[in-house]
Design a protein around this motif. Structure first.
Motif, PDB file in Angstrom:
ATOM      1  N   LYS B   4     -19.930 -42.858  -4.068  1.00 39.85           N
ATOM      2  CA  LYS B   4     -18.732 -42.295  -3.471  1.00 39.85           C
ATOM      3  C   LYS B   4     -17.929 -43.461  -2.883  1.00 39.85           C
ATOM      4  O   LYS B   4     -18.507 -44.371  -2.278  1.00 39.85           O
ATOM      5  CB  LYS B   4     -19.128 -41.331  -2.360  1.00 39.85           C
ATOM      6  CG  LYS B   4     -18.043 -40.360  -1.999  1.00 39.85           C
ATOM      7  CD  LYS B   4     -18.631 -39.153  -1.272  1.00 39.85           C
ATOM      8  CE  LYS B   4     -17.553 -38.180  -0.829  1.00 39.85           C
ATOM      9  NZ  LYS B   4     -16.696 -37.710  -1.916  1.00 39.85           N
ATOM     10  N   GLY B   5     -16.646 -43.407  -3.090  1.00 41.64           N
ATOM     11  CA  GLY B   5     -15.850 -44.539  -2.622  1.00 41.64           C
ATOM     12  C   GLY B   5     -14.626 -44.127  -1.847  1.00 41.64           C
ATOM     13  O   GLY B   5     -14.262 -42.952  -1.795  1.00 41.64           O
ATOM     14  N   GLN B   6     -14.031 -45.111  -1.253  1.00 39.59           N
ATOM     15  CA  GLN B   6     -12.781 -44.878  -0.527  1.00 39.59           C
ATOM     16  C   GLN B   6     -11.967 -46.167  -0.585  1.00 39.59           C
ATOM     17  O   GLN B   6     -12.523 -47.261  -0.411  1.00 39.59           O
ATOM     18  CB  GLN B   6     -13.070 -44.516   0.927  1.00 39.59           C
ATOM     19  CG  GLN B   6     -11.843 -44.307   1.799  1.00 39.59           C
ATOM     20  CD  GLN B   6     -11.031 -43.056   1.414  1.00 39.59           C
ATOM     21  OE1 GLN B   6     -11.618 -42.044   1.032  1.00 39.59           O
ATOM     22  NE2 GLN B   6      -9.720 -43.160   1.476  1.00 39.59           N
ATOM     23  N   ASP B  48     -10.493 -36.709  -3.597  1.00 35.66           N
ATOM     24  CA  ASP B  48     -11.723 -37.340  -3.104  1.00 35.66           C
ATOM     25  C   ASP B  48     -12.619 -37.809  -4.243  1.00 35.66           C
ATOM     26  O   ASP B  48     -13.823 -37.973  -4.076  1.00 35.66           O
ATOM     27  CB  ASP B  48     -12.516 -36.352  -2.228  1.00 35.66           C
ATOM     28  CG  ASP B  48     -11.843 -36.141  -0.885  1.00 35.66           C
ATOM     29  OD1 ASP B  48     -11.013 -37.010  -0.519  1.00 35.66           O
ATOM     30  OD2 ASP B  48     -12.126 -35.120  -0.238  1.00 35.66           O
ATOM     31  N   CYS B  50     -12.825 -40.629  -5.747  1.00 37.55           N
ATOM     32  CA  CYS B  50     -13.061 -42.078  -5.820  1.00 37.55           C
ATOM     33  C   CYS B  50     -14.555 -42.388  -5.881  1.00 37.55           C
ATOM     34  O   CYS B  50     -15.350 -41.836  -5.113  1.00 37.55           O
ATOM     35  CB  CYS B  50     -12.434 -42.773  -4.616  1.00 37.55           C
ATOM     36  SG  CYS B  50     -12.662 -44.568  -4.633  1.00 37.55           S
ATOM     37  N   GLY B  52     -15.476 -45.740  -5.947  1.00 39.17           N
ATOM     38  CA  GLY B  52     -15.597 -47.112  -5.428  1.00 39.17           C
ATOM     39  C   GLY B  52     -15.763 -48.149  -6.523  1.00 39.17           C
ATOM     40  O   GLY B  52     -16.339 -49.215  -6.300  1.00 39.17           O
ATOM     41  N   TYR B  68     -14.270 -49.491  -0.406  1.00 37.91           N
ATOM     42  CA  TYR B  68     -15.548 -49.216   0.265  1.00 37.91           C
ATOM     43  C   TYR B  68     -16.349 -48.266  -0.613  1.00 37.91           C
ATOM     44  O   TYR B  68     -15.787 -47.411  -1.294  1.00 37.91           O
ATOM     45  CB  TYR B  68     -15.302 -48.596   1.641  1.00 37.91           C
ATOM     46  CG  TYR B  68     -14.547 -49.524   2.571  1.00 37.91           C
ATOM     47  CD1 TYR B  68     -15.219 -50.319   3.495  1.00 37.91           C
ATOM     48  CD2 TYR B  68     -13.160 -49.617   2.504  1.00 37.91           C
ATOM     49  CE1 TYR B  68     -14.526 -51.187   4.337  1.00 37.91           C
ATOM     50  CE2 TYR B  68     -12.463 -50.479   3.331  1.00 37.91           C
ATOM     51  CZ  TYR B  68     -13.152 -51.259   4.253  1.00 37.91           C
ATOM     52  OH  TYR B  68     -12.468 -52.112   5.069  1.00 37.91           O
ATOM     53  N   LYS B  69     -17.670 -48.429  -0.567  1.00 41.24           N
ATOM     54  CA  LYS B  69     -18.493 -47.676  -1.514  1.00 41.24           C
ATOM     55  C   LYS B  69     -19.865 -47.410  -0.910  1.00 41.24           C
ATOM     56  O   LYS B  69     -20.446 -48.294  -0.267  1.00 41.24           O
ATOM     57  CB  LYS B  69     -18.643 -48.533  -2.766  1.00 41.24           C
ATOM     58  CG  LYS B  69     -19.418 -47.953  -3.918  1.00 41.24           C
ATOM     59  CD  LYS B  69     -19.392 -49.006  -5.029  1.00 41.24           C
ATOM     60  CE  LYS B  69     -20.101 -48.560  -6.264  1.00 41.24           C
ATOM     61  NZ  LYS B  69     -20.029 -49.573  -7.314  1.00 41.24           N
TER      62      LYS B  69
ATOM     63  N   ASN C   3     -15.008 -38.895   3.001  1.00 44.54           N
ATOM     64  CA  ASN C   3     -14.637 -40.208   2.488  1.00 44.54           C
ATOM     65  C   ASN C   3     -14.258 -41.199   3.589  1.00 44.54           C
ATOM     66  O   ASN C   3     -14.507 -42.378   3.494  1.00 44.54           O
ATOM     67  CB  ASN C   3     -13.476 -40.077   1.508  1.00 44.54           C
ATOM     68  CG  ASN C   3     -13.968 -39.716   0.127  1.00 44.54           C
ATOM     69  OD1 ASN C   3     -14.967 -38.997   0.016  1.00 44.54           O
ATOM     70  ND2 ASN C   3     -13.316 -40.215  -0.887  1.00 44.54           N
ATOM     71  N   ILE C   6     -16.777 -43.575   5.026  1.00 41.80           N
ATOM     72  CA  ILE C   6     -17.244 -44.687   4.189  1.00 41.80           C
ATOM     73  C   ILE C   6     -16.617 -46.017   4.624  1.00 41.80           C
ATOM     74  O   ILE C   6     -17.172 -47.082   4.410  1.00 41.80           O
ATOM     75  CB  ILE C   6     -16.906 -44.406   2.699  1.00 41.80           C
ATOM     76  CG1 ILE C   6     -17.551 -43.091   2.267  1.00 41.80           C
ATOM     77  CG2 ILE C   6     -17.352 -45.538   1.797  1.00 41.80           C
ATOM     78  CD1 ILE C   6     -17.120 -42.613   0.897  1.00 41.80           C
ATOM     79  N   ASN C  11     -19.900 -51.241   4.042  1.00 39.17           N
ATOM     80  CA  ASN C  11     -19.670 -50.598   2.738  1.00 39.17           C
ATOM     81  C   ASN C  11     -18.564 -51.277   1.921  1.00 39.17           C
ATOM     82  O   ASN C  11     -18.215 -50.825   0.835  1.00 39.17           O
ATOM     83  CB  ASN C  11     -19.296 -49.127   2.938  1.00 39.17           C
ATOM     84  CG  ASN C  11     -20.414 -48.356   3.608  1.00 39.17           C
ATOM     85  OD1 ASN C  11     -21.592 -48.725   3.469  1.00 39.17           O
ATOM     86  ND2 ASN C  11     -20.071 -47.315   4.341  1.00 39.17           N
ATOM     87  N   LEU C  12     -18.010 -52.350   2.467  1.00 35.34           N
ATOM     88  CA  LEU C  12     -16.891 -53.019   1.792  1.00 35.34           C
ATOM     89  C   LEU C  12     -17.365 -53.661   0.488  1.00 35.34           C
ATOM     90  O   LEU C  12     -18.312 -54.445   0.478  1.00 35.34           O
ATOM     91  CB  LEU C  12     -16.314 -54.101   2.711  1.00 35.34           C
ATOM     92  CG  LEU C  12     -15.081 -54.840   2.201  1.00 35.34           C
ATOM     93  CD1 LEU C  12     -13.863 -53.923   2.153  1.00 35.34           C
ATOM     94  CD2 LEU C  12     -14.776 -56.044   3.082  1.00 35.34           C
ATOM     95  N   VAL C  13     -16.742 -53.310  -0.628  1.00 37.66           N
ATOM     96  CA  VAL C  13     -17.131 -53.932  -1.904  1.00 37.66           C
ATOM     97  C   VAL C  13     -16.025 -54.800  -2.494  1.00 37.66           C
ATOM     98  O   VAL C  13     -16.254 -55.607  -3.390  1.00 37.66           O
ATOM     99  CB  VAL C  13     -17.566 -52.887  -2.959  1.00 37.66           C
ATOM    100  CG1 VAL C  13     -18.887 -52.268  -2.570  1.00 37.66           C
ATOM    101  CG2 VAL C  13     -16.493 -51.832  -3.176  1.00 37.66           C
TER     102      VAL C  13
END
Lengths: 365, 72, 259
Positions: B4-6, B48, B50, B52, B68-69, C3, C6, C11-13
């Motif tokens: 799940k990402g944002q 929603d 995403c 990531g 962010y993931k 979301n 997150i 969690n930063l990619v």
């Protein structure tokens, strides 16, 4: 090389002085009458740890004068002592690089062994690049610091002086000579080698250089671009203030027999040497003749000419050109006395006799 | 395993070029009808979905997207 | 989990490289220059060479590259970046030196400097952005402009009899013994961006080998000059530019890649 007395060509003296003055790099392209500069450097191979003249200096033959002056621009921007040399047509090609160097305020040394023009012209000596050297050459309001040696010894010594001026003012220095001084052999006292700057010295002497950004400072940018006119104007004012300071502090000249002179030759480089003999011939005839020899062409010895103009009866400007420096002499003298030009061009060097005759016919009358 | 990402978009730096829309496999971004201070219809998320994957961020010429993931 | 939960540092990619400055780039929306700058910054950051890197920017749209990449930088005269970079590297062999040039700068006015730096085998990285147009001056014909392509100076399309052929300078440079790595990439899709970044990383790492020039062409779009939207321009690039300028490695480890 150690301190000694040697017989050498002017071009060779430039090359040996570059090695001895701790120059870090030379980038050049062959052109007559100055090819001996790079030939000497290549023969001495200062980059080779096994060679007798190892200093660590980099020497590279470029694909053109355009490339060599831009190599100077790149290398010198890292805060190292980088030089090139050429002759008139090559300097014309370098004009773009020269204005970038001046615009980005990069210290460096350039030697021009002038030959006759215009165009491809001749390979014989001339002094017809005075305007190009002192009034621009490239575009924009900029000045090179211009030194005019008149002997092989001065060719050697001026390289050392040029580095001091270049870094003091962050400005390119042009050593303006001609094919005669470049090619003639004279005795020359060489000096002990000044070591090349250490890494610490380089960083201290050129904090603006592009050698890689440490965490302790922001990134250094070498550019001559400023799209905001108001900032460009402020920058130009700063350049002009720098040139004004040079005019105030860095004028060099030689005055021979000027104290009691009625008439004065104004000449630089090879022409000044001819005038020395003409002066001797004149004095033998009872004519009180002196010689003012500008050593710096920018800044020009304006005050000295102006002072002389208050007490001599006339001046003869002798140049191996159609009359270029005479404009600065006339401006300095402000029309107070008769000032005439005598010149030969196309590679012809005047004789002392014809120069004296010109003085007698045009000024003394 | 699913992700799940944002994404976080620096709206004021976005130029609304739309390259990220093409890159997004989950169709979760669109150009806003609103504009930023420079007058660009900036990118924004619309659902929603995403995951990531950062595809939007790595094609963004202006580096305006942070991703962010988490595993879920 | 919603979301929004997150968005936490752990969690930063992905985020913009620290080697990019905070300045907003002046490029048109969708321009490949921005993406290419980002990749150069990411590579410098990942290799940990920010304190040893010196860039040389050209004249053209990327003249101001130094405003965006937080490394020491010099702005060269038009076409002269390879000569400038030559001296920087020769006098500072421990530095990582790269040029960043467009098609007009590298393949027209600077052709001699480009070819000779490559032929001498300078240990530098050369990055070549090919968008087949002079963007900064208003969209005139470049050496790489395709036949039939309309520009401000080829309003009826590039005519071979009048203007000559599109110049595949990268293939030419690959023939020179002084080039060690020559590749052509693009930055318009996520997959292409990943490949281009790997190529750039290799091109910088190669400087340690002292085997010659590493040359990365990035075929890019100029949507303003091409008079298209950014997305249309990328599609047009795939259909028209890639047949003439095919992507992929041309020379690897000093050996031409057999097709």
């Amino acid at each position: 090389m150690a301190k000694e007395l040697k017989l050498m060509k002017g071009n060779e003296a430039i090359a040996r002085a570059m090695i001895a003055s701790g120059t870090d790099g030379y980038f050049g392209y062959p052109i007559t009458p100055q090819s001996e500069v790079m030939e000497t450097l290549m023969a001495e191979r200062p980059w080779d740890p096994k060679g007798e003249n190892y200093t660590g200096m980099v020497v590279l033959q470029a694909e053109s004068e355009l490339a060599s002056i831009n190599m100077v621009y790149g290398g010198a921007a890292t805060g190292k002592k980088v030089a090139t040399s050429s002759s008139s047509p090559g300097i014309s090609l370098m004009a773009e690089g020269l204005t970038y160097l001046a615009g980005a305020e990069i210290p460096c040394v350039i030697m021009n062994a002038m030959r006759g023009g215009p165009g491809l012209g001749t390979i014989q000596p001339a002094q017809s690049d005075y305007f190009q050297s002192t009034k621009g050459g490239g575009h924009g309001d900029y000045q090179l610091y211009v030194m005019a040696p008149s002997s092989v010894q001065e060719m050697y010594d001026f390289v050392f002086d040029a580095w001091d001026i270049a870094f003091k003012y962050r400005n390119p220095v042009l050593i303006l000579t001609d094919g005669a001084i470049g090619q003639c052999m004279e005795k020359c006292y060489t000096r002990d080698n000044v070591p090349r700057w250490t890494e610490e010295e380089r960083r201290a002497n050129a904090p603006w250089g592009t050698w890689g950004k440490p965490a302790t400072r922001g990134h250094n940018i070498i550019t001559s671009l400023e799209l905001e006119s108001s900032r460009q104007e402020v920058f130009n004012q700063k350049l002009q203030a720098k040139y004004a300071e040079m005019k105030e502090k860095e004028v060099r000249y030689e005055a021979l027999n000027c104290d009691d002179a009625d008439y004065v030759f104004v000449a630089y480089g090879t022409s000044a040497r001819i005038c020395m003999k003409s002066m001797e011939l004149a004095r033998a005839k009872g004519l009180k003749v002196g010689l003012l020899r500008p050593i710096t062409l920018f800044p020009f010895p304006t005050k000295q000419v102006a002072e002389l103009a208050t007490r001599v009866k006339g001046m003869l400007c002798v140049e191996m050109s159609a009359g270029q420096m005479i404009e600065d002499v006339k401006l300095a003298a402000d029309c107070k006395i008769p000032i005439e030009h005598y010149g030969r061009f196309g590679g012809i060097i005047p004789t002392p006799e014809e120069v004296l005759e010109a003085m007698e016919n045009k000024i003394v009358k | 395993m699913a992700f799940k990402g944002q994404i976080v978009i620096d709206i004021e730096r976005c130029k609304g070029c739309g390259v990220c829309l093409e890159a997004c496999p989950m169709h979760c971004i669109e150009l806003s009808k609103n504009v930023n201070g420079k007058g660009y219809n900036y990118t924004h998320t619309v659902n929603d979905n995403c995951i990531g994957c950062a595809s939007c961020a790595i094609v963004c010429p202006d580096g305006v997207i942070s991703v962010y993931k988490v595993k879920c | 989990m919603s979301n929004l939960d997150i968005v936490k540092p752990e969690n930063l990619v992905y985020q913009k490289s620290k080697v990019l400055t905070e300045n907003v780039m002046h490029y048109c929306p969708g321009c490949g220059h921005g993406t290419a700058h980002r990749l150069v910054a990411e590579v410098i950051e990942e290799l940990g060479i920010q304190d040893k890197t010196v860039g040389v920017s050209p004249v053209g749209c990327s003249v101001l590259a130094y405003n965006y990449l937080d490394v020491d930088f010099q702005e060269a005269a038009h076409g002269r970046a390879p000569a400038v970079a030559t001296a920087i590297k020769r006098l500072n062999p421990d530095c990582y030196v790269f040029t960043y040039q467009g098609d007009g700068d590298l393949a027209a006015i600077g052709t001699a400097e480009t070819i000779h730096a490559c032929n001498r085998g300078e240990n530098i990285t050369m990055i070549f952005i090919n968008n087949a147009i002079y963007g900064m001056t208003g969209g005139q014909m470049a050496p790489t402009t395709l036949l039939g392509m309309k520009t401000a100076t080829t309003p009826y399309g590039r005519d071979q009899k009048l203007n000559g052929w599109p110049f595949q300078v990268t293939e030419l440079l690959a023939q020179l013994p002084g080039t060690y790595y020559v590749t052509r990439q693009s930055v318009h899709t996520p997959a292409n961006v990943r490949k281009a970044k790997a190529a750039l990383k290799k091109a910088f790492e190669n400087q340690k080998l002292e085997k010659g020039v590493s040359f990365v062409e990035i075929v890019s779009s100029c949507n303003s000059g091409w008079k298209m939207t950014p997305v249309q321009a990328n599609k047009w690039m795939e259909e028209n530019m890639f047949p003439k300028y095919p992507l992929g490695d041309i020379k690897v480890d000093g050996e031409l890649v057999k097709k």
